[in-house]
Design a protein around this motif. Structure first.
Motif, mmCIF file in Angstrom:
data_model
loop_
_atom_site.group_PDB
_atom_site.id
_atom_site.type_symbol
_atom_site.label_atom_id
_atom_site.label_comp_id
_atom_site.label_asym_id
_atom_site.label_seq_id
_atom_site.Cartn_x
_atom_site.Cartn_y
_atom_site.Cartn_z
ATOM 1 N N SER A 14 50.023 60.223 6.164
ATOM 2 C CA SER A 14 50.444 59.588 7.589
ATOM 3 C C SER A 14 50.064 58.021 7.063
ATOM 4 O O SER A 14 49.283 57.608 6.160
ATOM 5 C CB SER A 14 49.660 59.953 8.627
ATOM 6 N N VAL A 15 50.706 57.259 7.686
ATOM 7 C CA VAL A 15 50.879 55.645 7.595
ATOM 8 C C VAL A 15 49.677 55.053 8.758
ATOM 9 O O VAL A 15 50.194 55.454 9.909
ATOM 10 C CB VAL A 15 51.929 54.740 7.236
ATOM 11 N N VAL A 16 48.614 54.382 8.661
ATOM 12 C CA VAL A 16 47.996 53.892 9.605
ATOM 13 C C VAL A 16 48.050 52.395 9.595
ATOM 14 O O VAL A 16 48.061 51.656 8.872
ATOM 15 C CB VAL A 16 46.396 54.205 9.384
ATOM 16 N N PRO A 17 48.830 51.954 11.056
ATOM 17 C CA PRO A 17 49.047 50.558 10.875
ATOM 18 C C PRO A 17 47.665 49.862 11.442
ATOM 19 O O PRO A 17 46.680 50.555 11.720
ATOM 20 C CB PRO A 17 50.191 50.425 12.057
ATOM 21 N N GLU A 18 47.824 48.550 11.582
ATOM 22 C CA GLU A 18 46.539 47.779 11.959
ATOM 23 C C GLU A 18 46.629 47.977 13.535
ATOM 24 O O GLU A 18 47.525 48.659 14.051
ATOM 25 C CB GLU A 18 46.912 46.248 11.804
ATOM 26 N N LEU A 19 45.188 47.802 14.001
ATOM 27 C CA LEU A 19 44.936 48.353 15.271
ATOM 28 C C LEU A 19 45.399 47.448 16.152
ATOM 29 O O LEU A 19 45.045 46.403 16.682
ATOM 30 C CB LEU A 19 43.430 48.478 15.482
ATOM 31 N N ARG A 20 46.848 47.924 16.933
ATOM 32 C CA ARG A 20 47.394 46.805 17.662
ATOM 33 C C ARG A 20 47.434 47.185 19.249
ATOM 34 O O ARG A 20 47.308 46.535 20.315
ATOM 35 C CB ARG A 20 48.982 46.633 17.365
ATOM 36 N N TRP A 21 47.305 48.682 19.497
ATOM 37 C CA TRP A 21 47.190 49.227 20.708
ATOM 38 C C TRP A 21 46.705 50.733 20.537
ATOM 39 O O TRP A 21 46.337 51.102 19.612
ATOM 40 C CB TRP A 21 48.538 49.067 21.504
ATOM 41 N N ARG A 23 34.978 59.116 21.901
ATOM 42 C CA ARG A 23 34.721 57.834 21.028
ATOM 43 C C ARG A 23 36.070 58.160 20.163
ATOM 44 O O ARG A 23 36.655 59.282 19.727
ATOM 45 C CB ARG A 23 33.572 58.110 20.020
ATOM 46 N N PHE A 24 36.864 56.917 20.101
ATOM 47 C CA PHE A 24 38.114 56.923 19.351
ATOM 48 C C PHE A 24 37.809 56.720 17.857
ATOM 49 O O PHE A 24 36.897 55.882 17.340
ATOM 50 C CB PHE A 24 39.263 56.156 19.853
ATOM 51 N N LEU A 25 38.822 57.500 17.258
ATOM 52 C CA LEU A 25 38.365 57.176 15.570
ATOM 53 C C LEU A 25 39.706 56.195 14.996
ATOM 54 O O LEU A 25 40.846 56.011 15.593
ATOM 55 C CB LEU A 25 38.865 58.582 14.688
ATOM 56 N N THR A 26 39.203 55.245 14.159
ATOM 57 C CA THR A 26 40.301 54.279 13.702
ATOM 58 C C THR A 26 39.800 54.510 12.074
ATOM 59 O O THR A 26 39.143 55.088 11.714
ATOM 60 C CB THR A 26 39.960 52.962 14.276
ATOM 61 N N ALA A 27 40.827 53.912 11.429
ATOM 62 C CA ALA A 27 40.865 53.631 10.005
ATOM 63 C C ALA A 27 41.463 52.474 9.627
ATOM 64 O O ALA A 27 42.279 51.724 10.063
ATOM 65 C CB ALA A 27 41.552 54.929 9.611
ATOM 66 N N ALA A 28 41.261 52.257 8.319
ATOM 67 C CA ALA A 28 41.706 50.937 7.819
ATOM 68 C C ALA A 28 43.384 51.143 7.412
ATOM 69 O O ALA A 28 43.625 52.217 7.200
ATOM 70 C CB ALA A 28 41.317 50.547 6.322
ATOM 71 N N PRO A 35 46.106 51.006 0.249
ATOM 72 C CA PRO A 35 47.239 50.249 0.534
ATOM 73 C C PRO A 35 48.570 50.780 0.399
ATOM 74 O O PRO A 35 48.723 51.485 -0.524
ATOM 75 C CB PRO A 35 46.839 49.227 -0.231
ATOM 76 N N VAL A 36 49.508 50.565 1.255
ATOM 77 C CA VAL A 36 50.845 50.984 1.208
ATOM 78 C C VAL A 36 51.726 50.037 0.367
ATOM 79 O O VAL A 36 51.392 48.997 0.097
ATOM 80 C CB VAL A 36 51.735 50.572 2.668
ATOM 81 N N THR A 37 52.273 50.804 -0.876
ATOM 82 C CA THR A 37 52.942 50.129 -2.005
ATOM 83 C C THR A 37 54.466 50.672 -1.880
ATOM 84 O O THR A 37 54.709 51.523 -1.288
ATOM 85 C CB THR A 37 52.358 50.443 -3.177
ATOM 86 N N ASP A 38 55.118 49.983 -2.652
ATOM 87 C CA ASP A 38 56.625 50.192 -2.599
ATOM 88 C C ASP A 38 56.697 51.493 -3.406
ATOM 89 O O ASP A 38 57.575 52.368 -3.114
ATOM 90 C CB ASP A 38 57.106 49.107 -3.579
ATOM 91 N N ASP A 39 55.680 51.820 -4.238
ATOM 92 C CA ASP A 39 55.987 53.162 -5.044
ATOM 93 C C ASP A 39 55.572 54.461 -4.151
ATOM 94 O O ASP A 39 55.877 55.438 -4.421
ATOM 95 C CB ASP A 39 54.966 53.244 -6.249
ATOM 96 N N CYS A 40 54.505 54.113 -3.008
ATOM 97 C CA CYS A 40 53.928 55.254 -2.316
ATOM 98 C C CYS A 40 53.980 54.600 -0.933
ATOM 99 O O CYS A 40 52.980 54.259 -0.175
ATOM 100 C CB CYS A 40 52.601 55.462 -2.821
ATOM 101 N N PRO A 41 55.165 54.552 -0.306
ATOM 102 C CA PRO A 41 55.160 53.929 0.763
ATOM 103 C C PRO A 41 54.802 54.888 2.330
ATOM 104 O O PRO A 41 54.495 54.148 3.307
ATOM 105 C CB PRO A 41 57.001 53.711 1.217
ATOM 106 N N GLY A 42 54.950 56.097 2.043
ATOM 107 C CA GLY A 42 54.463 57.099 3.006
ATOM 108 C C GLY A 42 55.736 57.058 3.940
ATOM 109 O O GLY A 42 56.768 56.480 3.861
ATOM 110 N N PRO A 43 55.950 58.020 4.857
ATOM 111 C CA PRO A 43 56.938 58.194 5.689
ATOM 112 C C PRO A 43 57.321 57.388 6.818
ATOM 113 O O PRO A 43 58.422 57.287 7.366
ATOM 114 C CB PRO A 43 56.666 59.795 6.456
ATOM 115 N N ASP A 44 56.227 56.384 7.091
ATOM 116 C CA ASP A 44 56.213 55.558 8.360
ATOM 117 C C ASP A 44 55.962 54.239 7.809
ATOM 118 O O ASP A 44 55.502 53.430 8.451
ATOM 119 C CB ASP A 44 55.383 56.069 9.373
ATOM 120 N N ALA A 45 56.597 53.802 6.483
ATOM 121 C CA ALA A 45 56.111 52.424 5.944
ATOM 122 C C ALA A 45 56.657 51.434 6.701
ATOM 123 O O ALA A 45 55.857 50.367 6.691
ATOM 124 C CB ALA A 45 56.343 52.532 4.414
ATOM 125 N N ALA A 46 57.643 51.471 7.359
ATOM 126 C CA ALA A 46 58.288 50.200 7.849
ATOM 127 C C ALA A 46 57.538 50.200 9.335
ATOM 128 O O ALA A 46 58.249 50.441 10.270
ATOM 129 C CB ALA A 46 59.801 50.690 8.274
#
Length: 513
Positions: free
Chosen positions: A434-441, A399-404, A476-487
């Protein structure tokens, strides 16, 4: 060094003359130590290795190999040592490469410099750091390695390397998956065209339709799937429920820069995959896997064996064999995705490799076969499946784990999950920051749990229960706290860029090194 002694004659090998000839050669050759390999046009068992050959001064060991198809089992009974295979492995991880040891083969490893893992070095006889998707460079390197010492077979479980591996197999004229076979399964439109032409459970499809043609297709066939003609992991796959979705999906195809794509009639029913292994064109169906996507396009769980009726399994096995025969798969593992519709099973896609998502581990736990190791045994010692494959013993699930989407703030519940009876493995690939993107793949998932149980239904329930113990909390990702992989990447090419990968190295812009 290896001293090759070739015997190619019908008469019985004159052992005393051979002994004397070998002693003289070793004595006159300016080498400190050597190994002797006896290559014969008959079975090594017929040649019979001299019992005292090892005692020749300066000889470290002897081996005997056949240039035909002698019985290795007979060779072993007569105390012979079979010549080691030499395998070119392309792009695989250390976990996969290390399994070559069990088959007693030598590994020549080819990898892109950007993806090379130095911990692989102890597992390899030779290394070739080259962008294997730049085909001229890969072909030149493979040819040079083959001239130095012949390569027995090319092995890769990496999707991005399948076409190149097939091309090199043909170029070196060695056994293995041909470029034609690899392309038919790597290119979804080519596979679909072949199946439809041969009447193997045809599915309506169209390649690179215009917006108007896409609309006409949905009007004619109903709900549909849009996906790249190549690739894996559900990357770039979108559903079209009705004609009302056309404008949105078309706009997404353009903004995502999907490139060459196809649309297919949506197949409705349980999603499955077939894990099989082929030897000389004979296909063994090892397992049927049941999948869970929760109505989306990204796989969130697997269980082996699939809880299906025997007549359904027979239909699925028969369809898989027809597919593999049609594409001409000769040797090695394959992973075929199927949907069991109300009209019967239909092929979604197939691959000339074992399935990803740790499916190989589920197969091994239930049926005893490690298809990654079995691939090396095609050139190593022993038959690939003999002594390993057995009837199903219980069930195994992942079973795979996901996050918002957002920046991870905490990960909790791992110890509680690992303490549950039946849990085999718990793994999380993210941490705070870590930055979690939307679930695309598939690569957007955050981890997994693997469990064992007495039957498939119990395994699925247990895997879901264990997964619920784990919380991956984000903000949520913000400009003040973008995280290492915000782009976050938002095109097909930008998603693939960290993997230094293209879908088709023969028709893409792969820069020369």
């Amino acid at each position: 060094m290896i001293l090759h002694y070739v015997i190619w004659r019908r008469r019985k090998w004159k052992r005393n003359a051979a002994d004397e000839w070998l002693r003289n050669v070793v004595a006159k050759t300016n080498i400190a130590r050597c190994r002797i390999s006896i290559l014969t046009g008959r079975s090594p068992a017929r040649a019979r290795l001299p019992a005292d050959l090892r005692r020749i001064p300066g000889v470290d060991g002897c081996c005997c190999a056949s240039l035909t198809n002698g019985s290795e089992e007979n060779d072993r009974k007569r105390g012979m040592i079979v010549l080691r295979g030499r395998v070119l492995v392309i792009g695989d991880s250390i976990r996969l490469v290390s399994k070559a040891k069990s088959a007693d083969v030598d590994v020549v490893y080819m990898q892109k410099p950007s993806q090379f893992d130095p911990t692989l070095i102890p597992h390899c006889q030779q290394l070739a750091l080259v962008d294997y998707q730049h085909v001229p460079s890969a072909a030149a390197m493979a040819a040079a390695l083959h001239r130095i010492a012949p390569i027995t077979r090319i092995v890769t479980q990496t999707e991005a390397a399948q076409l190149v591996a097939g091309h090199l197999t043909d170029a070196l004229e060695i056994p293995g998956t041909s470029e034609r076979c690899a392309r038919l399964l790597h290119d979804k439109s080519a596979m679909r065209a072949l199946l439809n032409e041969q009447g193997i459970e045809a599915v309506p499809y169209a390649v690179n339709p215009t917006q108007a043609q896409l609309r006409e297709f949905v009007v004619s066939h109903g709900a549909a799937i849009v996906k790249p003609t190549k690739g894996s992991g559900s990357l770039g796959v979108r559903r079209i429920e009705s004609v009302e979705d056309i404008d949105e999906i078309w706009a997404w195809c353009q903004s995502f820069e999907l490139g060459e794509f196809q649309v297919e009639k949506l197949l409705v029913g349980p999603e499955l995959s077939v894990e099989s292994f082929s030897e000389s064109g004979r296909h063994t169906i090892i397992a049927v896997t049941a999948k869970d996507t929760e109505g989306g396009t990204v796989e969130l769980g697997h269980v082996i064996p699939a809880p299906l009726a025997e007549d359904q399994l027979d239909q699925i096995r028969e369809l898989t064999v027809r597919l593999l025969d049609a594409v001409g798969l000769e040797d090695g593992p394959s992973h075929t995705e199927i949907i069991l519709t109300a009209e019967g099973p239909r092929v979604v896609e197939s691959h000339t490799r074992r399935g990803g998502d740790r499916i190989n581990d589920l197969v091994r736990m239930v049926y005893g076969v490690d298809m990654e190791e079995a691939t090396y045994r095609l050139v190593g010692h022993g038959a690939p499946l003999d002594g390993h494959l057995h009837p199903a013993r219980g069930a195994a699930a992942i079973r795979f784990l996901t996050a918002a989407p957002g920046v991870v703030t905490s990960v909790t519940g791992l110890d509680a999950a690992r303490a549950v009876d039946g849990v085999v493995e718990v793994s999380v690939s993210v941490e705070p920051g870590s930055v979690v993107p939307e679930l695309r793949w598939s690569d957007d998932r955050c981890g997994h749990v693997i469990v064992r149980a007495g039957d498939a239904d119990t395994a699925v329930r247990l895997a879901r229960t264990v997964a619920r113990h784990i919380s991956i909390n984000t903000e949520p990702v913000t400009d003040d706290c973008p995280g290492p992989d915000a782009a976050a990447p938002d095109t097909l090419s930008s998603i693939l860029r960290p993997y230094d990968e293209v879908f088709d190295p023969f028709h893409g812009a792969v820069a020369a090194p």
